[in-house]
Scaffold this active site. Structure first.
Site, short mmCIF file in Angstrom:
data_model
loop_
_atom_site.label_atom_id
_atom_site.label_comp_id
_atom_site.label_asym_id
_atom_site.label_seq_id
_atom_site.Cartn_x
_atom_site.Cartn_y
_atom_site.Cartn_z
N GLY A 143 0.82 -1.22 0.00
CA GLY A 143 0.00 0.00 0.00
C GLY A 143 0.84 1.26 0.00
O GLY A 143 0.33 2.35 -0.24
N SER A 195 2.16 -5.60 -3.42
CA SER A 195 0.76 -5.83 -3.02
C SER A 195 0.33 -7.28 -3.28
O SER A 195 1.03 -8.03 -3.97
CB SER A 195 -0.16 -4.89 -3.79
OG SER A 195 -0.25 -5.36 -5.13
N CYS A 196 -0.83 -7.62 -2.79
CA CYS A 196 -1.36 -8.98 -2.99
C CYS A 196 -1.48 -9.30 -4.48
O CYS A 196 -1.10 -10.39 -4.93
CB CYS A 196 -2.70 -9.12 -2.28
SG CYS A 196 -3.81 -7.72 -2.54
N ASN A 197 -2.01 -8.35 -5.26
CA ASN A 197 -2.17 -8.61 -6.70
C ASN A 197 -0.81 -8.72 -7.40
O ASN A 197 -0.60 -9.61 -8.23
CB ASN A 197 -2.98 -7.46 -7.34
CG ASN A 197 -4.46 -7.64 -7.12
OD1 ASN A 197 -5.02 -8.69 -7.45
ND2 ASN A 197 -5.11 -6.64 -6.54
N GLY A 213 0.18 -2.91 -13.51
CA GLY A 213 1.29 -3.26 -14.41
C GLY A 213 2.58 -2.56 -13.98
O GLY A 213 3.62 -3.22 -13.78
N HIS A 252 -9.28 -12.05 -4.94
CA HIS A 252 -9.22 -11.43 -6.27
C HIS A 252 -9.17 -12.59 -7.28
O HIS A 252 -8.63 -13.66 -6.98
CB HIS A 252 -7.95 -10.63 -6.47
CG HIS A 252 -7.68 -9.58 -5.43
ND1 HIS A 252 -8.52 -8.55 -5.16
CD2 HIS A 252 -6.60 -9.41 -4.62
CE1 HIS A 252 -7.99 -7.77 -4.23
NE2 HIS A 252 -6.83 -8.27 -3.87
P1 NAD Z 1 -5.63 -2.84 8.46
O1 NAD Z 1 -6.37 -1.57 8.48
O2 NAD Z 1 -6.37 -4.12 8.53
O3 NAD Z 1 -4.57 -2.87 9.65
C1 NAD Z 1 -3.77 -1.76 9.97
C2 NAD Z 1 -3.36 -1.83 11.43
O4 NAD Z 1 -2.51 -0.72 11.71
C3 NAD Z 1 -4.52 -1.72 12.43
O5 NAD Z 1 -4.26 -2.63 13.47
C4 NAD Z 1 -4.45 -0.29 12.97
O6 NAD Z 1 -4.89 -0.21 14.31
C5 NAD Z 1 -2.94 -0.05 12.91
N1 NAD Z 1 -2.57 1.35 12.79
C6 NAD Z 1 -3.24 2.37 12.20
N2 NAD Z 1 -2.54 3.51 12.30
C7 NAD Z 1 -1.40 3.19 12.97
C8 NAD Z 1 -0.28 3.95 13.40
N3 NAD Z 1 -0.17 5.26 13.15
N4 NAD Z 1 0.71 3.29 14.08
C9 NAD Z 1 0.64 1.96 14.33
N5 NAD Z 1 -0.42 1.21 13.95
C10 NAD Z 1 -1.41 1.82 13.28
O7 NAD Z 1 -4.70 -2.77 7.15
P2 NAD Z 1 -4.18 -4.00 6.29
O8 NAD Z 1 -5.25 -4.44 5.35
O9 NAD Z 1 -3.55 -5.02 7.20
O10 NAD Z 1 -3.08 -3.30 5.38
C11 NAD Z 1 -1.77 -3.04 5.88
C12 NAD Z 1 -0.85 -2.83 4.68
O11 NAD Z 1 -0.82 -4.05 3.91
C13 NAD Z 1 -1.28 -1.75 3.69
O12 NAD Z 1 -0.14 -1.17 3.11
C14 NAD Z 1 -2.04 -2.52 2.63
O13 NAD Z 1 -2.10 -1.86 1.39
C15 NAD Z 1 -1.21 -3.79 2.57
N6 NAD Z 1 -1.91 -4.96 2.05
C16 NAD Z 1 -3.20 -5.20 2.40
C17 NAD Z 1 -3.85 -6.31 1.88
C18 NAD Z 1 -5.27 -6.60 2.21
O14 NAD Z 1 -5.96 -7.18 1.37
N7 NAD Z 1 -5.78 -6.27 3.35
C19 NAD Z 1 -3.17 -7.18 1.02
C20 NAD Z 1 -1.82 -6.94 0.73
C21 NAD Z 1 -1.20 -5.81 1.24
#
Ligand code: NAD
Length: 355
Positions: free
Chosen positions: A112, A141-143, A197, A222
């Protein structure tokens, strides 16, 4: 074997899974996780035995009022660990970067964040060696993880002239009740090509790839439709064998009757996968089709979990504690990656014997 102390900053969908996966490895352990709000995930983190750190002094009070013990603020956690895995929401990671740098703590970011947040974008199958010893990495990312994993063996074996992929993306994760669409099919982004891409090109800079994206009302997975124009024209059987030989690619046999993402998830749950996670790309075997040098298929990507093994390998890449092959094997063994494929193979052997 040294046990690396791993901090997880952000204990949400991705962070909690990385924490569980770290605990299963022989060479690393979680020294603490950090959260901002004293919600159900904070309670779960404590119940799972992780020292809990909070984002600021202000949060210490809020957690105290909620009756949740905290070990300190995130600064102390960053100082105490060997590697910090940042799993905060998209865009928050870059705000932490200066703090990780100031503490001289190697950091792993998630997809992200913009690619510039880290020295290199990382996929364990595609560029582990190039990333070894970096100060910071970004697990794509996941994709992008799903695409790079699929393309790596094809690129190595046959060369790739062009990739076209359409990404049918889940609207949100199961916990994200505020995301949609509820009842629509959205071109997302509507402009073509999509940003996916270029993200693949952060791992394979010279790859010719165009992607398009849609969002649909599902929280499951996805689904990608992929067309790869190969440089050579191999037999389809050779390609299927090649992909089946990759531990993080599960070529799903027709006999399993997994006609969609729901049945794939049910299979993962039946096989005892924690949280029903599917770490592997799930490629429907029947969809693999070859027309000259054009290869086609559908693959399903579990957005909540496919990046988890990659984060574990990124930890070993950054600490230079194992080679790519050793690390992937250790991770796969600890997470039971390969079990779905072996169950599918066992069934095939029994069927062949019965025939
Ligand atoms: P999420 O919202 O589920 O989890 C985020 C966590 O961070 C929460 O526990 C929140 O309390 C905490 N948080 C928020 N602000 C904070 C801060 N300032 N300091 C410390 N902790 C804080 O998010 P996610 O889906 O786990 O995504 C996390 C990352 O992984 C992002 O970059 C996202 O793009 C990437 N990602 C997500 C997915 C998905 O499908 N969920 C897949 C691949 C990558």
């Amino acid at each position: 074997m040294n046990t690396a102390q791993i901090a997880i900053n952000g204990y949400g969908t991705i962070g909690k899974r990385i924490a569980s996966a770290v605990e299963l490895q022989p060479d690393m352990q979680v020294c603490g996780v950090a959260k901002t709000s004293p919600d159900y995930e904070a309670n779960a983190a404590r119940a799972n035995g992780y020292p809990l750190y909070v984002a600021s002094e202000r949060s210490v009070e809020a957690f105290g009022e909620a009756g949740i013990d905290v070990a300190g603020t995130v600064e102390a956690l960053i100082e105490a660990c060997d590697v910090v895995v940042d799993a905060t929401p998209s865009g928050v990671g870059k705000r932490y970067k200066a703090r990780y740098d100031a503490a001289d703590t190697p950091a792993i970011f998630q997809g992200g964040e913009a690619p510039e947040v880290a020295e290199q974008s990382f996929n364990a199958r595609s560029n582990f060696e190039d990333c070894a010893g970096a100060d910071s990495l970004r697990v794509v990312s996941c994709n992008t993880t799903g695409l790079t994993r699929f393309l790596s063996p094809l690129k190595e074996a046959y060369g790739i002239e062009k990739v076209r992929a359409t990404l049918v993306r889940r609207g949100g994760d199961p916990s994200q009740s505020d995301r949609g669409p509820i009842n629509d099919i959205l071109p997302d982004p509507v402009s073509i090509p999509s940003h996916h891409g270029p993200d693949v090109q952060t791992v394979f800079p010279d790859l010719d790839i165009d992607t398009m994206g849609l969002k649909v009302p599902s929280t499951r997975m996805h689904v990608h439709t992929i067309n790869v124009t190969l440089s050579e024209e191999p037999a389809l059987r050779a390609i299927t064998d090649q992909l089946s030989g990759e531990s993080r690619l599960f070529v799903v046999p027709a006999r399993l009757g997994t006609n969609g993402c729901g049945t794939l998830h049910e299979f993962a749950r039946e096989m005892g996968r924690s949280r029903g996670d599917l770490y592997e790309n799930c490629i429907w075997g029947e969809s693999l089709a070859l027309n000259g040098r054009d290869l086609y298929c559908y693959q399903a990507i579990h957005q909540e979990s496919d990046v988890v093994p990659e984060n574990i390998d990124a930890i070993r890449a950054i600490t230079e504690s194992a080679s790519a092959t050793e690390s992937r094997a250790l991770t796969d063994e600890a997470l039971g990656i390969g079990i779905l494929e072996s169950v599918a193979r066992m069934d095939r052997t029994e069927t062949m014997l019965a025939d």
